[in-house]
Design a protein around this motif. Structure first.
Motif, mmCIF file in Angstrom:
data_model
loop_
_atom_site.group_PDB
_atom_site.id
_atom_site.type_symbol
_atom_site.label_atom_id
_atom_site.label_comp_id
_atom_site.label_asym_id
_atom_site.label_seq_id
_atom_site.Cartn_x
_atom_site.Cartn_y
_atom_site.Cartn_z
ATOM 1 N N GLU A 23 97.357 -28.430 -24.016
ATOM 2 C CA GLU A 23 97.269 -28.733 -22.589
ATOM 3 C C GLU A 23 98.651 -29.102 -22.053
ATOM 4 N N THR A 24 98.781 -29.081 -20.741
ATOM 5 C CA THR A 24 100.056 -29.379 -20.098
ATOM 6 C C THR A 24 99.875 -30.497 -19.086
ATOM 7 N N THR A 25 100.708 -31.529 -19.168
ATOM 8 C CA THR A 25 100.731 -32.615 -18.185
ATOM 9 C C THR A 25 102.196 -32.959 -17.955
ATOM 10 N N THR A 26 102.802 -32.304 -16.985
ATOM 11 C CA THR A 26 104.258 -32.309 -16.865
ATOM 12 C C THR A 26 104.848 -33.625 -16.373
ATOM 13 N N GLY A 27 104.031 -34.519 -15.823
ATOM 14 C CA GLY A 27 104.584 -35.718 -15.211
ATOM 15 C C GLY A 27 104.814 -36.880 -16.151
ATOM 16 N N ALA A 28 104.501 -36.717 -17.434
ATOM 17 C CA ALA A 28 104.681 -37.825 -18.374
ATOM 18 C C ALA A 28 105.242 -37.296 -19.685
ATOM 19 N N PHE A 29 105.883 -38.190 -20.451
ATOM 20 C CA PHE A 29 106.420 -37.718 -21.723
ATOM 21 C C PHE A 29 105.329 -37.461 -22.749
ATOM 22 N N ASP A 30 104.064 -37.741 -22.388
ATOM 23 C CA ASP A 30 102.927 -37.386 -23.241
ATOM 24 C C ASP A 30 102.939 -35.897 -23.586
ATOM 25 N N ASP A 31 103.405 -35.085 -22.651
ATOM 26 C CA ASP A 31 103.430 -33.633 -22.839
ATOM 27 C C ASP A 31 104.215 -33.258 -24.101
ATOM 28 N N SER A 32 105.385 -33.839 -24.260
ATOM 29 C CA SER A 32 106.223 -33.536 -25.420
ATOM 30 C C SER A 32 105.561 -33.982 -26.715
ATOM 31 N N MET A 33 104.896 -35.138 -26.684
ATOM 32 C CA MET A 33 104.249 -35.645 -27.894
ATOM 33 C C MET A 33 103.051 -34.788 -28.277
ATOM 34 N N ARG A 34 102.299 -34.337 -27.255
ATOM 35 C CA ARG A 34 101.157 -33.459 -27.538
ATOM 36 C C ARG A 34 101.621 -32.173 -28.206
ATOM 37 N N HIS A 35 102.675 -31.571 -27.671
ATOM 38 C CA HIS A 35 103.159 -30.309 -28.227
ATOM 39 C C HIS A 35 103.774 -30.507 -29.614
ATOM 40 N N ALA A 36 104.389 -31.658 -29.853
ATOM 41 C CA ALA A 36 104.910 -31.952 -31.191
ATOM 42 C C ALA A 36 103.773 -31.977 -32.209
ATOM 43 N N MET A 37 102.648 -32.570 -31.830
ATOM 44 C CA MET A 37 101.497 -32.619 -32.743
ATOM 45 C C MET A 37 100.915 -31.236 -32.983
ATOM 46 N N THR A 38 101.023 -30.361 -31.996
ATOM 47 C CA THR A 38 100.566 -28.983 -32.196
ATOM 48 C C THR A 38 101.357 -28.324 -33.321
ATOM 49 N N HIS A 39 102.654 -28.555 -33.375
ATOM 50 C CA HIS A 39 103.484 -27.951 -34.419
ATOM 51 C C HIS A 39 103.227 -28.579 -35.787
ATOM 52 N N ILE A 40 102.747 -29.818 -35.805
ATOM 53 C CA ILE A 40 102.452 -30.494 -37.065
ATOM 54 C C ILE A 40 101.081 -30.086 -37.606
ATOM 55 N N ALA A 41 100.112 -29.884 -36.714
ATOM 56 C CA ALA A 41 98.712 -29.742 -37.119
ATOM 57 C C ALA A 41 98.423 -28.416 -37.821
ATOM 58 N N GLU A 42 97.440 -28.477 -38.716
ATOM 59 C CA GLU A 42 96.923 -27.287 -39.390
ATOM 60 C C GLU A 42 95.653 -26.784 -38.709
ATOM 61 N N LEU A 43 94.853 -27.717 -38.184
ATOM 62 C CA LEU A 43 93.637 -27.375 -37.433
ATOM 63 C C LEU A 43 93.830 -27.788 -35.981
ATOM 64 N N HIS A 44 93.394 -26.923 -35.058
ATOM 65 C CA HIS A 44 93.558 -27.176 -33.626
ATOM 66 C C HIS A 44 92.206 -27.037 -32.936
ATOM 67 N N PHE A 45 91.837 -28.057 -32.154
ATOM 68 C CA PHE A 45 90.579 -28.035 -31.406
ATOM 69 C C PHE A 45 90.906 -28.111 -29.914
ATOM 70 N N CYS A 46 90.717 -26.997 -29.219
ATOM 71 C CA CYS A 46 91.130 -26.866 -27.815
ATOM 72 C C CYS A 46 89.949 -27.108 -26.890
ATOM 73 N N ALA A 47 90.244 -27.662 -25.713
ATOM 74 C CA ALA A 47 89.204 -27.901 -24.714
ATOM 75 C C ALA A 47 88.940 -26.676 -23.853
ATOM 76 N N THR A 48 89.947 -25.812 -23.680
ATOM 77 C CA THR A 48 89.809 -24.649 -22.796
ATOM 78 C C THR A 48 90.491 -23.430 -23.412
ATOM 79 N N GLY A 49 90.151 -22.269 -22.858
ATOM 80 C CA GLY A 49 90.811 -21.044 -23.284
ATOM 81 C C GLY A 49 92.290 -21.050 -22.973
#
Length: 331
Positions: A102-128
């Motif tokens: 997901e994308t939330t450009t107004g907070a640094f949460d965005d960078s942390m979320r994407h960092a976890m995507t690169h770390i994770a082996e399994l991904h559970f998405c809310a939307t297409g």
């Protein structure tokens, strides 16, 4: 396995990380769907993000070294959660990430979320759309469980009846957090919102607690000043997810910059106003407005209910994890 059916056991060794109220609510159904898993929490109250993350890395490393989990499950985009994922990565423990892409450009949460995507082996998405983002970031293509990507919906909607809004109280529900990519952390947006809300003095106004992001103390001070000497304006700290949803179901309007305004509010059928850029990038339902000038319009909202996010995520997450565990169990 039929949708909604939970496995009876088999999740021993699965470690679920729950660090904040924002994570605890959506994770309740996931934890219930995985009997035998265990929950690890880290309290960052009163700490700066950098200090909390540093301590969390040491804390989770110690926990994993003793417990030796088979899988670490994380949700969302918080700095403590990233610390949990990083500690697992260094110890070569697989990570499953919920709400990635997901994308939330107004907070640094965005960078942390994407960092976890690169770390994770399994991904559970809310939307297409989120799945496509993960595909762009990781090279995965399509919804392929054997490649670790699954569209499951939003676990925060599990157990909430869709279109359940009663809207039977003259009450506006407010959740406003710092917008951490701005120089003033979004304080000017909070002040502007409070000025606009003064025009609706016939409504009760309920603020929920502010998170611990930079700028939070000044946010709390401004909200306290706004509510001072008015029985119609209150602050409700430490609400559980269920308590928050009950308030939302009865509220005439939700306003602020929380993900609840764009995920939960449309699901229950309550109009919302999403302010600033904290949630910019997330898909928005027709019931979501975007300016303090739209408060009156949102209060009159009577459109057809069209949520974008879907629930019933927990059993889907549990099934994928169970299959993943079984595939790695010794025969």
């Amino acid at each position: 396995m039929v949708e909604g059916e939970y496995p009876v056991s088999g999740f021993e060794g699965v470690c679920v990380i729950s660090n904040s109220r924002a994570e605890a609510g959506p994770l309740e159904s996931v934890i219930a769907a995985m009997p035998g898993c265990y929950v690890v929490k880290f309290n960052s109250d009163g700490q700066s993000p950098a200090g909390a993350m540093s301590q969390a890395m040491t804390y989770f490393t110690a926990i994993y070294t003793v417990q030796k989990p088979k899988l670490v499950v994380v949700l969302g985009d918080r700095y403590e959660t990233l610390a949990a994922a990083l500690a697992a990565m260094f110890l070569k423990i697989p990570v499953a990430h919920i709400h990635g892409g997901e994308t939330t450009t107004g907070a640094f949460d965005d960078s942390m979320r994407h960092a976890m995507t690169h770390i994770a082996e399994l991904h559970f998405c809310a939307t297409g759309e989120a799945m496509e983002k993960i595909s762009d970031m990781t090279g995965y293509t399509g919804q392929a469980v054997n490649k670790g990507v699954s569209i499951v919906g939003a676990p925060g909607l599990d157990g909430i009846e869709g279109n359940s809004a009663k809207r039977d109280r003259k009450m506006i529900l407010v959740t406003y957090h710092p917008e951490t990519r701005l120089a003033d952390n979004g304080l000017s947006g909070l002040v502007e919102m409070c000025k606009a809300l003064k025009e609706f003095d016939s409504y009760d106004i309920t603020f929920t607690g502010v998170n611990n992001d930079p700028g939070c103390e000044e946010f709390r001070r401004q909200i306290t000043l706004f509510c001072f000497h008015s029985s119609k304006k209150v602050v409700r700290e430490n609400l559980t997810h269920k308590e928050y949803i009950v308030l939302m179901q009865h509220a005439a309007l939700v306003i602020g910059n929380s993900s609840a305004g764009v995920i939960e509010a449309p699901w229950v059928g309550c109009p919302s106003i999403n302010l600033g850029n904290r949630q910019t990038g997330r898909p928005m339902a027709p019931s979501v407005f975007h300016s303090v000038d739209d408060i009156g319009k949102a209060l009159m909202w009577v459109k057809e209910w069209k949520p974008i996010y879907k629930g019933c995520a927990a059993p889907k997450i549990a099934k994928v994890i169970k299959d993943w565990l079984d595939a790695r169990s010794p025969t």
